[in-house]
Design a protein around this motif. Structure first.
Motif: not given
Ligand code: FAD
Length: 471
Positions: A146-148, A276, A288, A294, A296, A302, A308-309, A314
C-alpha cells in the motif's frame, strides 16, 4: 495501460496500490526481482512530489529567490539591482510545463521500460472479506504494497468549510497573487510557502501554535523567525483557533484569545493526513495509528502478513526519498523473501526556506531525552569565510555529540544553500565519526560545508583564534 484482469498464468505476484513515488519504487524493485506486478493508480500518475509537492514548490521558490537576490545585491558597494513580478500567471505556467515534463520523463515514460509491470487505472480497496478490489472488482494478487500517500489536513476550526481556503496544492496553482494571505501552520510546508508568497509581494501573516519549525533546534527556529520577519512576514503565535468567517473579499480568523486576523486568502498548512481511510483496512486486518498512519514493523509489513505499506501513508518521514526507500524495502521483503529493515537514523531532512534549514540525527533535546550526556557546538555564520565573502551571514550550524566518546549524534544547519552540506554530516554520522575526526577532515576553503569542520572544531577551540585554513 491494461484493463483490470487476471494476467496470464494466474494472479499477480504483487499489487502496488498508488502510483506515486513509493508506488513506482515498489513496482520497479519487485519487477527487477522478477515478479509480475500490477501498479494500481487513482488520480494523476506520479502522485504528490512531481505534481503538487516537491517539484512545483521548489520551482516557484527558485523563481522568487531571483527577486530576493536581486534586491539583496545592493549589499555590495557599487551594485544596484531590482526585480519584480510582472506576470505571475506566466511564472506559474512555466512551473507547470516543468511538472508535466518531469511527470512524463520520470513516471509515464518509465512504465513501458518494465515489461513485468502492468499499470491499472482504478481505485483500490479491500472488500468485506479482506480481498483486494479495484473499482469494486476482486483483484488477483498474492501480495500487496500500500503506497497511497497523504493529503492536506483540514483543521477542525468552526466555519472552515464555508471559506474557500487554499492548501499547498491550490496555492501553487494560483495564477493571481492576492494582496494578503494568512498562512496557518509553520512546519516546513507553511514556512516555505509563506516566504514564497511574501517574496512575490503578498502581505503574509504566518500563524502557528508552536512557532516556526518547532522540531528544529531552538537556536535555529528562533534565528529563522528573525530572518522571516526581517523580510516583512508577520509572525504570530496563538493558543488556538476560535472561528473562520468570510465577509466579501476578506477572510477573518479569530483566535481563542480573541485576536482577529483579516486577509484576502487563507492558506492551510497544518500538516498532512495519510490516505488510509477509504481502503477498508480493518477488514484486511491492517492497523492504523491515531493519526491514520498504517502501522508496519521494521520490515514495512502490516499486521496482515501478505500486505506491506510504505511512503506518506505510514505517517512518518514524509519525504519523497524516504517514500522511495521504504517502498524498495517493502518490495524486496515481499517478493524476494528478504528481511531488510527500515533505518532512518541518518536520514537528512531539508526545509527550502532561505536561509535553508537542514538536519540529520538527533537534536540536543532528543539526546537528553534518551538519557545521554550531551555536548554541543554552535557556529554562527559570521565565523564562516564563505558567508563573509557573500556578505550574507544569516544562519548558524549546531552539532550535537555524546559527551565522553565525542561521537557525533546530530547536526543542523541554517544557511543560504546550506542544505547541500547536510549530506556530509549524514555521512559523518553514518561512519560513526567523532567531532575531532570531522574537525580533522580536509574541506575546501570558502565553501558552506567548511562550516561543518569549523563547527566541529568549535567543541574545543575558539575558531576566532585560528588563521584562515590552518585548522
Ligand atoms: C508542498 C509540498 C512540498 C514538498 N516538498 C518536498 C521536498 O522538497 N522534498 C521531499 O523529499 N519531499 C517533499 N514533499 C513530500 C513528498 O512529496 C511526499 O513525501 C511524497 O511525494 C510521498 O510519496 P508517496 O508515494 O508516499 O505518496 P503520493 O506521491 O501521494 O502517491 C500516492 C498515490 O496513490 C494514489 N491513491 C490514493 N488512494 C488510492 C487508491 N485507493 N487506489 C489507487 N491509488 C490511490 C494517489 O492518488 C497518489 O497518486 C512535499 C510535499 C508537499 C505537499
Amino acid at each position: 495501460m491494461r484493463d483490470c484482469c487476471t494476467p496470464e498464468g494466474g494472479a499477480y505476484d504483487l499489487a502496488v496500490i498508488g502510483a506515486g513515488s513509493a508506488g513506482f519504487s515498489a513496482a520497479i524493485t519487485a519487477a527487477e526481482a522478477g515478479a509480475r506486478v500490477a501498479l494500481i493508480g487513482d488520480g494523476t500518475i506520479g502522485g504528490t512530489c512531481v505534481n503538487v509537492g516537491c517539484v512545483p514548490s521548489k520551482a516557484l521558490i527558485r523563481a522568487v529567490e531571483g527577486l530576493h537576490h536581486a534586491r539583496a545585491a545592493n549589499r555590495f558597494d557599487g551594485i544596484q539591482a531590482e526585480a519584480r513580478v510582472t506576470d505571475w500567471a506566466a511564472t506559474v505556467a512555466q512551473k507547470q510545463v516543468l511538472v508535466e515534463e518531469l511527470r512524463a520523463v520520470k513516471y509515464v515514460d518509465v512504465l513501458p521500460r518494465h515489461e513485468n509491470i502492468d499499470y491499472i487505472e482504478g481505485r483500490a480497496s479491500f472488500d468485506g472479506e479482506g480481498r483486494l478490489t479495484v473499482n469494486g472488482a476482486v483483484f488477483p494478487a498474492t501480495k500487496v504494497v500500500i503506497a497511497t500517500g497523504s493529503r492536506p489536513h483540514m483543521p477542525a476550526i468552526p466555519g472552515i468549510e464555508e471559506v474557500d481556503a487554499l492548501d499547498s496544492t491550490s496555492a501553487l496553482e494560483l495564477t493571481e497573487l492576492p494582496a494578503s494571505m494568512l498562512v496557518l501552520g509553520a512546519g516546513h510546508i507553511g514556512v516555505e510557502l509563506a516566504q514564497l508568497f511574501a517574496r512575490a509581494g503578498v502581505e503574509v501573516t504566518l500563524i502557528s501554535r508552536r512557532g516556526v519549525l518547532p522540531e528544529a533546534e531552538p537556536e535555529i527556529s528562533q534565528a529563522l523567525e528573525g530572518y522571516l520577519s526581517e523580510e516583512g512576514i508577520r509572525l504570530v503565535r496563538v493558543a488556538g483557533y476560535e472561528s473562520v468567517t468570510c465577509d466579501g473579499d476578506t477572510v477573518r480568523l479569530t483566535t481563542t484569545d480573541g485576536a482577529i486576523f483579516d486577509a484576502e486568502r487563507l492558506l492551510l498548512a497544518t500538516g498532512r493526513v495519510p490516505n488510509s481511510d477509504g481502503l477498508n483496512l480493518g477488514s484486511a486486518g491492517i492497523e492504523t495509528d491515531v493519526r491514520g498512519g498504517i502501522v508496519t514493523d521494521a520490515q514495512m509489513r502490516t499486521a496482515n502478513p501478505n500486505v506491506w505499506a510504505a511512503g506518506d501513508v505510514t505517517g512518518r518521514d514524509q519525504f519523497v526519498y524516504m517514500a522511495a526507500y521504504g517502498a524498495k524495502l517493502a518490495a524486496r521483503n515481499a517478493v524476494a523473501d528478504e528481511v531488510r529493515s527500515y533505518d532512518n537514523g541518518t536520514m537528512p531532512w531539508v526545509v527550502f526556506s532561505d536561509p535553508q534549514v537542514a538536519g540529520v540525527g538527533l537534536s540536543e533535546a532528543q539526546v537528553r531525552a534518551a538519557g545521554h550526556e550531551v555536548v554541543t557546538s554552535v557556529l554562527p555564520l559570521d565565523a564562516l569565510p564563505r558567508a563573509l565573502a557573500a556578505r550574507d551571514t544569516r544562519g548558524l550550524i549546531k552539532l550535537v555529540a555524546e559527551a565522553g566518546s565525542k561521537r557525533l549524534l546530530g547536526a543542523q544547519i541554517l544557511a543560504p544553500e546550506g542544505a547541500d552540506s547536510i549530506q556530509t554530516a549524514a555521512m559523518a554520522l553514518k561512519a560513526g565519526l567523532t567531532y575531532e575526526e570531522l574537525g580533522d577532515t580536509i574541506m575546501p576553503y570558502l565553501t558552506t560545508v567548511e562550516g561543518l569542520k569549523l563547527a566541529a572544531q568549535t567543541f574545543e577551540k575558539d575558531v576566532a583564534a585560528l588563521s584562515c585554513c590552518a585548522g
